[in-house]
Design a protein around this motif. Structure first.
Motif, short mmCIF file in Angstrom:
data_model
loop_
_atom_site.label_atom_id
_atom_site.label_comp_id
_atom_site.label_asym_id
_atom_site.label_seq_id
_atom_site.Cartn_x
_atom_site.Cartn_y
_atom_site.Cartn_z
N SER A 200 0.83 -1.19 0.00
CA SER A 200 0.00 0.00 0.00
C SER A 200 0.87 1.25 0.00
CB SER A 200 -0.91 -0.04 1.22
OG SER A 200 -1.89 0.93 1.11
N ASN A 201 1.96 1.20 0.77
CA ASN A 201 2.86 2.36 0.83
C ASN A 201 3.52 2.63 -0.51
OD1 ASN A 201 2.34 2.99 3.43
ND2 ASN A 201 4.14 1.95 4.28
N VAL A 202 3.91 1.56 -1.19
CA VAL A 202 4.56 1.75 -2.49
C VAL A 202 3.58 2.42 -3.45
CG1 VAL A 202 5.46 0.55 -4.51
CG2 VAL A 202 6.24 -0.10 -2.25
N LEU A 205 3.36 5.97 -2.43
CA LEU A 205 4.59 6.65 -2.84
C LEU A 205 4.52 7.01 -4.31
CD1 LEU A 205 7.48 7.52 -2.09
CD2 LEU A 205 8.23 5.23 -2.74
N ARG A 206 4.02 6.11 -5.11
CA ARG A 206 3.92 6.37 -6.54
C ARG A 206 3.01 7.57 -6.81
NH1 ARG A 206 2.75 2.15 -11.26
NH2 ARG A 206 3.41 0.69 -9.67
N ARG A 207 1.88 7.59 -6.09
CA ARG A 207 0.96 8.72 -6.25
C ARG A 207 1.61 10.02 -5.79
NH1 ARG A 207 -2.74 5.50 -3.85
NH2 ARG A 207 -2.70 6.83 -1.99
N PHE A 213 6.42 15.35 -8.94
CA PHE A 213 6.99 15.64 -10.26
C PHE A 213 6.17 16.68 -11.00
CE2 PHE A 213 9.17 11.34 -10.09
CZ PHE A 213 10.40 11.92 -9.81
N ALA A 214 4.86 16.60 -10.85
CA ALA A 214 4.00 17.60 -11.50
C ALA A 214 4.34 18.99 -10.95
CB ALA A 214 2.54 17.27 -11.25
N LEU A 215 4.54 19.01 -9.63
CA LEU A 215 4.88 20.28 -8.98
C LEU A 215 6.21 20.81 -9.50
CD1 LEU A 215 3.91 22.21 -6.69
CD2 LEU A 215 5.43 20.92 -5.17
N LEU B 29 -3.28 5.87 2.08
CA LEU B 29 -4.16 5.44 0.99
C LEU B 29 -5.43 6.29 0.96
CD1 LEU B 29 -5.04 3.35 -1.17
CD2 LEU B 29 -5.91 1.94 0.69
N LEU B 30 -5.94 6.66 2.14
CA LEU B 30 -7.24 7.36 2.21
C LEU B 30 -7.08 8.87 2.32
CD1 LEU B 30 -8.95 4.86 4.67
CD2 LEU B 30 -9.11 4.89 2.18
#
Lengths: 442, 140
Positions: A200-202, A205-207, A213-215, B29-30
């Motif tokens: 879930s963390n990975v 992290l991707r998000r 990067f957008a910033l 996540l949330l």
């Protein structure tokens, strides 16, 4: 020999007559010269009827050729001849009444042929002494019979012991499997927690990185060239950290990490399935469809390594847990693809057999060395390099097939290839029993 | 016409797990969701938070020391059956899960390791359903 003089000829004769065994005296032409009581009682003919006739007129059951030979040899050699009840059980056709049961049966006899001399020492004829050996024979025969029964029992017991040893080995194996299964279930649970949050963390992290990067891009676009000139240290830093490479590599890094996590997840899932923690539904499934979809899933693994030849026979859908059977196919196909070298060939055959269906997955790879062929279904046994195989594929497959009341066997010749063969029944026995009891209930 | 921002209803969601790393990853996540998150690392803490806040949904680990997930959720259900309970479980103790679901105090269970999308979808659906029920009840 004063004593023998005292015993008269008559006394000797009456003794011979009364003795509880058959006594006959015949001359060289087999004519009966003397016959005692025993012979009369058992043949039902008086001594007068017997004496004067030939042996064969008196006792027609005697084998003439054989008897004459015996008598002639005794006369010639002046020596004893003997025949036992084992050789000729019923030389004379006499009956014998058992002392206790009163059962009437043929009398077993021993017979001795002995030379008899005249008073002056010349040959007079041949004496026959016939003894009743029915008791001995009966006991002996019974013993032989008992011995035979005992031998049979011994054989049956040896068989039973072999089967017990077999069952014991199977029990040990299944206990070992159960212990490992329990261990696996516990380990799987413990691993699932950390995998849960790492995965879930990975993703988080991707998000985050997408946003960051957008910033950064927005910043870049906002800063014009004059700004860059005013802050040359920014460009230097950018070069120093190799921003462009990092930017590109982060994607790859994340993809690889997710892939690694997927693999861990899959191993844990294998472990759990291996320990029967999860169950699936029984349903009718077309094995060919299962094979095809499994092939699709792993096509990437196989396509560059081996040519897949399908020889599907005509089989009907069978009652199984489809996802689990597919798992077996997956394991066997992956193993086959790992086993083959250049010009690899994987042949999939199917067909009916023994009221069920079979699926064979054969490869022309390196084969399995003889000394490890009986270990390949053991959990955690692997010959693949560390990290390549968990050692659970085949043991899992084996337990799945056994759960389906089927058989998973292997034939392998080192250097020539291996052939794994799964046989499965059309219907599951328990489920069938349930279905019939339900039908009866209706 | 209402302003679009006022349409977004905020929910209070409580996450319960004895492992803080799990709580943190769920929080991440949330993060973008319209949830006010409450975190608890044990059953007692969760119940005390439940007393202080009006909680719409709980995601709860099954295996925890002292008070396990099903016990906590049963207690929560007794106090307020409107709160949607989701059980997060690392091991598939089917009998426990089916018991909890048939008794009605667990809405769904999610197995560890969870799939992020699936977990989010489950929460969305659960809250949507709760919303629909509340709307229906207010109309009655």
């Amino acid at each position: 020999m004063t004593d023998s003089k005292a015993i008269s000829r008559e006394t000797l004769e009456s003794m011979l007559t009364a003795i509880n065994m058959g006594v006959l005296l015949v001359d060289k032409d087999c004519k009966v010269l003397f016959s005692n009581h025993f012979m009369s009682i058992n043949s039902g003919r008086s001594a007068e009827e017997l004496v004067g006739r030939t042996l064969f007129e008196a006792f027609p059951e005697l084998p003439e050729v054989w008897t004459r030979q015996k008598i002639n040899s005794v006369l010639t050699l002046q020596n004893f001849a003997f025949t036992s009840w084992q050789q000729r059980p019923h030389l004379f056709n006499f009956e014998s009444t058992r002392p206790i049961s009163g059962l009437v049966r043929h009398m077993y006899q021993n017979c001795t042929f002995f030379p008899v001399q005249d008073a002056d020492g010349s040959s007079l004829g041949v004496g026959l002494a016939i003894s009743d050996t029915t008791d001995t024979a009966a006991r002996q025969l019974e013993l032989t019979h008992l011995n035979k029964l005992l031998e049979e029992e011994k054989g049956a017991q040896a068989l039973l012991i072999a089967r017990l040893e077999d069952a014991q080995a199977q029990l040990l194996q299944s206990e070992k499997m159960a212990a490992i299964g329990q261990l696996a279930a516990g380990v799987a649970h413990e691993i699932n927690n950390p995998i849960g949050f790492v995965c879930s963390n990975v993703n988080s992290l991707r998000r985050y990185l997408v946003d960051i990067f957008a910033l950064l891009e927005a910043y870049e676009q906002a800063s014009d060239e004059s700004h860059a000139d005013a802050h040359p240290e920014l460009a230097a830093m950018r070069d120093k950290v190799d921003y462009d490479f990092m930017r590109q590599d982060i994607d790859e890094l994340l993809v690889e990490s997710v892939d690694g996590l997927d693999r861990v997840t899959r191993i844990v899932k294998d472990l759990r399935e291996f320990s029967h923690v999860d169950s699936y539904e029984w349903q009718l499934a077309d094995l060919h469809k299962g094979l095809d979809s499994t092939l699709n899933v792993i096509w990437n693994e196989i396509k560059f390594k081996a040519q897949v030849i399908k020889c599907y026979g005509d089989i009907e859908p069978i009652e199984c847990m489809g996802s689990q059977i597919n798992q077996v196919f997956l394991n066997l196909l992956i193993n086959a693809s790992h086993a083959v070298g250049a010009d690899g060939q994987i042949t999939i055959r199917s067909g009916r057999e023994d009221g069920g269906v079979f699926v064979e997955i054969a490869d022309n790879g390196h084969g399995i060395p003889l000394e490890i062929q009986n270990r390949i279904f053991e959990p955690f046994f692997t010959t693949k390099p560390v990290g390549m195989g968990s050692g659970l594929g085949l043991s899992l497959s084996y337990s799945i097939i056994v759960k389906h009341h089927g058989r998973l066997t292997v034939e392998s010749e080192p250097g020539r290839g291996s052939c794994f063969r799964a046989w499965l029944p059309l219907r599951q026995p328990q489920v069938q029993a349930l279905a019939t009891s339900a039908a009866e209930g209706r | 016409m209402n302003a679009p921002t006022s349409c977004v209803k905020r929910y209070t969601v409580m996450l319960v797990d004895d492992e803080e790393s799990i709580l943190n990853s769920l929080r991440r996540l949330l993060r973008g969701k319209p949830y006010d998150l409450l975190l608890a690392t044990n059953g007692a803490q969760a119940l005390s938070l439940f007393e202080q806040h009006s909680i719409d949904l709980i995601v709860c680990d099954a295996r925890m020391p002292l008070m396990d997930g099903p016990t906590l959720l049963r207690e929560v259900y007794r106090r307020n059956p409107e709160c949607v309970n989701i059980l997060l479980t690392g091991y598939a103790d089917m009998s426990m899960i089916t018991q909890a679901i048939s008794d009605g105090y667990v809405y769904r269970y999610i197995s560890k390791p969870w799939n992020d999308d699936e977990l989010q979808r489950t929460l969305d659906q659960a809250l949507e359903m709760q919303n629909a029920l509340r709307n229906r009840d207010s109309l009655a």
